[in-house]
Each structure stands twice: as structure tokens, then as C-alpha cells.
Motif scaffolding. Sequence first.
Motif, short mmCIF file in Angstrom:
data_model
loop_
_atom_site.label_atom_id
_atom_site.label_comp_id
_atom_site.label_asym_id
_atom_site.label_seq_id
_atom_site.Cartn_x
_atom_site.Cartn_y
_atom_site.Cartn_z
N LYS A 1 7.07 23.51 -44.76
CA LYS A 1 6.07 23.64 -45.54
C LYS A 1 6.18 22.45 -46.67
N VAL A 45 -3.37 34.48 -39.33
CA VAL A 45 -2.78 33.22 -39.70
C VAL A 45 -2.22 32.53 -38.71
N GLU A 80 -1.34 24.88 -51.38
CA GLU A 80 -1.09 25.28 -49.97
C GLU A 80 -2.54 25.25 -49.15
N ALA A 83 0.11 26.90 -41.36
CA ALA A 83 0.42 26.90 -42.80
C ALA A 83 0.96 25.22 -42.97
N VAL A 92 2.24 28.79 -37.08
CA VAL A 92 2.70 30.00 -37.64
C VAL A 92 2.95 30.97 -36.37
N GLN A 135 3.80 39.02 -47.94
CA GLN A 135 3.25 38.19 -47.17
C GLN A 135 4.08 36.88 -47.06
N SER A 136 4.86 36.46 -48.21
CA SER A 136 5.92 35.21 -47.85
C SER A 136 6.61 35.73 -46.88
N ILE A 167 9.55 28.76 -41.51
CA ILE A 167 8.50 28.06 -41.33
C ILE A 167 8.66 26.44 -42.50
N ILE A 186 5.72 35.05 -43.06
CA ILE A 186 5.28 33.64 -42.45
C ILE A 186 6.65 33.18 -41.57
N ARG A 187 6.50 33.07 -40.36
CA ARG A 187 7.63 32.41 -39.33
C ARG A 187 6.99 31.24 -38.72
N TYR A 195 -3.80 26.85 -45.04
CA TYR A 195 -3.67 27.67 -43.95
C TYR A 195 -4.98 27.64 -42.93
#
Length: 549
Positions: A482, A237, A259, A240, A245, A325-326, A480, A329-330, A261
Motif C-alpha cells: 500500500k 474488495v 486510501e 487496494a 487483494v 478489516q485491516s 498487501i 486484507i491480503r 479501494y
Amino acid sequence: LLVQAKVHYHKWDISYKFKSPDCYKKLAVTINGQTPGPTINAQQGDTIVVRVKNSLLTENVAIHWHGIRQIGTPWFDGTEGVTQCPIVAGDTFVYRFVVDRAGTYLYHAHYGMQRSAGLYGLIRVAVPDGVVEPFAYDYDRSIILNDWWHNSAYEQATGLASIPFVWVGEPQSLLINGRGKFNCSLAGPTAVCNATNPECSPYVLTVVPGKTYRLRIASITSLSALNFEIEGHNMTVVEADGHYVKPFVIKNLNIYSGETYSVLFTADRDPSRNYWLAVNVISRKPETPTGTAVLNYYPNHPRKSPPTSPPVGPLWNDTAYRFNQSYAIRSHPDHVHPPPLTSDRMIILLNTQNRVDGYTRWSLNNVSFNMPHTPYLIALKENLRHVFDQRPAPETYDYRNYDIYSVPKNHNATTGTSIYRLDFNSTVDVILQNANMIDPNKSETHPWHLHGHDFWVLGYGPGKFDPEVQPKEYNLVDPIMKNTVSLHSYGWTAIRFRADNPGAWAFHCHIESHFFMGMGIVFEEGVDRVGELPTSIMGCGDSKSLRRP
Ligand SMILES: O=C1O[C@H]([C@@H](O)CO)C(O)=C1O
């Protein structure tokens, strides 16, 4: 060197057409005869002009540019009831806005439940000339995911707004780039369903062995949370919602409605065969077959079916898998936009399913959103105070005493039109708190989308958010940014944003039926700084007299 920004002109004719995206023939709302609609391609800083002709004959329309912040053009956000009057049948409306940041975005109808009828597409914005992205690839491809029903959006909306309540139910098909496969033997005797219709032949992504692909994946589902997998290939990934990411490797991607990606994968497996691209429903008990497309290794025949069965995805009710998974994400280390370390205001929104006068609705802090049909932006700017309830919307709920794990003690709520007025340039935290629904042992996932801004995702967690505890664990280092974030079952999600974009902006669950049932709010900030409104957005409700030719 002066680089001239380009202006891209598009002419769209919106009309109903008979379509068979999953082999089953039904009416779909199309753009120039297509669903999904045409992809908008542009470069950062370009201007997009879309001349929309509404040829639906008996139906209005409005188009939202999802992820585009509309800085300086809040009136072209395309949200019926918030930023504009609907475009009435036969009318033409011109949207004009700047795509000010590279990345992957969406557009879709934002009027009633119209999006479910097929009006959606992608916006791909490239980096400026000379700018290098923090990852490399050979080819750039798009995947747009959707869920699909055979009854009409009108039938769905009417059921949701009826007593007794009629739920939309699970979708008949999952679509990849507008193609799915319904089992025609299940179609009723009056249905037209043709398994060999080329409209529903699976999408084929052809790859050259050894090459690396960037896949821009977007979900525009009306209901379903999805899991996307490329059989036998890991994905990295890298983007996002238009932000880079810190790269992380996954076997499959959980993607929530609204969303986008970008992932990278390399075609480095046995090249003598083809593979599956697969989407599966997660977070609701699946009743819809896996959606499939073909990953075709050149020079194999594109229609050669993979010798295996398609991936089935993770367990639909594995909430921990989705939380993990959340958490992963950085922000990319070279592209961190540090958040303000403190905020000026904390709004806590308890998400509940309720009854209002016997109707089934969704509420925030016990208020179910009812959109007035004079758009908020016009009402605010022109000071039409009678259009909506001027009292402030509720800031929090009784979090000390509320049991999020049980059915509500009293599931009755009220409807309301009040909004959240934010101090211009202030920093606002919003905590989304999930809870049990009216039925026992049930708490669903809600993807929340904010118009006009990107927000920092400061944290997620299971259970109840306590303002004395969880803020101490916020990620203030590399969160992140979003525009859409998931609120997991029985959990909370904390976001922060700067109220720096003058206008009126919707914030809502991206599940089409949930927003229709009142799961949303509106923010206002700096409306006194908004320039003169174009009269093209006016003409409905109390803005009738304001519209000049
Ligand atoms: O709003 C909803 O209604 C149904 C169910 O609660 C009642 O049928 C469901 O799953 C929703 O998300």
C-alpha cells in the motif's frame, strides 16, 4: 509487437470559485472551475503532462500525485517544501511523469492546508492491452469521498497555529463525488445556503439490474475516517492502493484518508426501488450527518428517494471492527510481491500529541516536524547544508518505560527539520506506535502515507510494539502493498519498504491538520543518483540563486 505508450496532455487553470457542494456557498479552489477536479484516465506506462496555471491571484499552489512513485522524476512529486518550491500566483508549472502501474490513485494540493479548500481528484490507470485483471465486472465507476468545512483553510490553519489553540472541529458535511447536503436551517443569517441548488443534488449511481459493478472508491478527507456502505448490497474488495487483494466480502468498507479501494457489487436486489450509498464518520465521535448518494436501479426515476433510512455504519468507537478489516486484507494469491524476509534497519516512531512553546503539535519520538521552505530535494542535491538540521532524526523512543495508555508524563516536545537518510537499496522497517493524547482516554486513528514507494504491511496490533515479540508474527507470506495505512487507536502498525527510489520523500499523517501540526518525517535515499534537477522546481528560500530562466 511494439506498443507505443501514450502521452496525455492536460491544461489546468487553478482558481477560486464560489461553490455550494453541500448547498452552503463558500470559496473553493477549483481546477478549470471544478471541484473535485477532472479525472485523469490513462493506461499503464503512459506519460501524464499537466500544465498547471496558478490563477489564485494571491496564493501559491503545488499538486501531489498520490500513489504515483515518480520513478526517475522525484522532482515532480508535488510536495511543497520537500520536492519543489510552490508555484507562485500567476506562474505556470509543468508536471511530467509516468503512471507505471495500473490502479486507482489520487491527486491533491500539497501546500499548507490547501487540500481542504477543494483541490483534489482521481487518477485511474488501466492495465496494458491484452492484460486480464483477476476479477470480472460489467461497468467501472468512481466514488471520491471527502469531508467539508464552511470556514476557510486559512482560518483553520491560523487557529491551529495560535495560542490558545483553535481546533478545526468536525466537518459540516461529508461529500460523495463532491456533493453533500447541509441542513440550511442551521446556517447563520449571513450565509448563502440553498437546499434546491442543483450543485448539491445528491450524486446518482445508475445501475442495470443483474450487472456487476467495479467501484473505485477513494478517500481524500482532511480529517475523517469513513465507513462506506451500499444499502442492502455486500461488496467484494479486489484492489487496494493499486494492488490486487485476495477477494473478501464485506457489508461496509472502512476507508482512511489517502486510501483507495476497488470493490465489486452486483445489482441483484429488488429492482423496483432505489437504495442508499452512505458514508459515516468512524473513529471520532460523529457530529456530521451521514453523507448520502442514490443507487438508482434502472429504470426507476433517479430522484426517487429510497423508502428506507440510510445505513448508520458501525459504532464509531468499535476499534476491534476496524482492526479486523485491516487484518483481512491480503495480497491476491496470483499477485503476491513477497517482501524481503529481513530488514536492514528498524525505525520506531512514537506518535504523540504535544505542546511546543505552548503551541499544540504532533510529534514523532518527541520531534515535531517543521518544514524548511527551501525544499529538501534541492538542499540535498545542491548540498545546501544550512537549510536543515544535519543530525539524524531520532530512530526510536524509550519503549520499555513509556506508557502508551496514559497521558504523557511530560507533554513538551521540540520542533526539528532533521531527516532519515537511508542506505540506497536497503530494506527499512518502520513501526508506527500510537499512544494516548494530552487529554485522558483518547487515542485517535492516523492514516500514514508514504511518498515515492509502496510498502508491505507486515502487521497491526493493539497495544505496545515490542521489537523482541511482534516481528515474530509478521505476515511475510502475502502482505498487501500500500501507500497509505492506518494506525489504529492505542495500536501499532509495521511496514517494510525498499529504499530504491532516489529522492527525498515525505512520510506523514494524511490528516491535513495533523501534518500541518508537525506529524510527518522525510526520508532521503540515493540522492547522489538523482539526475539534474529541473530549475522549474527552484526559486524559493536558498534556491533563489539556482533558478535560471
Ligand atoms: O490535534 C487535535 O486536536 C484535537 C483535540 O485533541 C484538542 O482539541 C483533536 O481531536 C486532534 O486530533
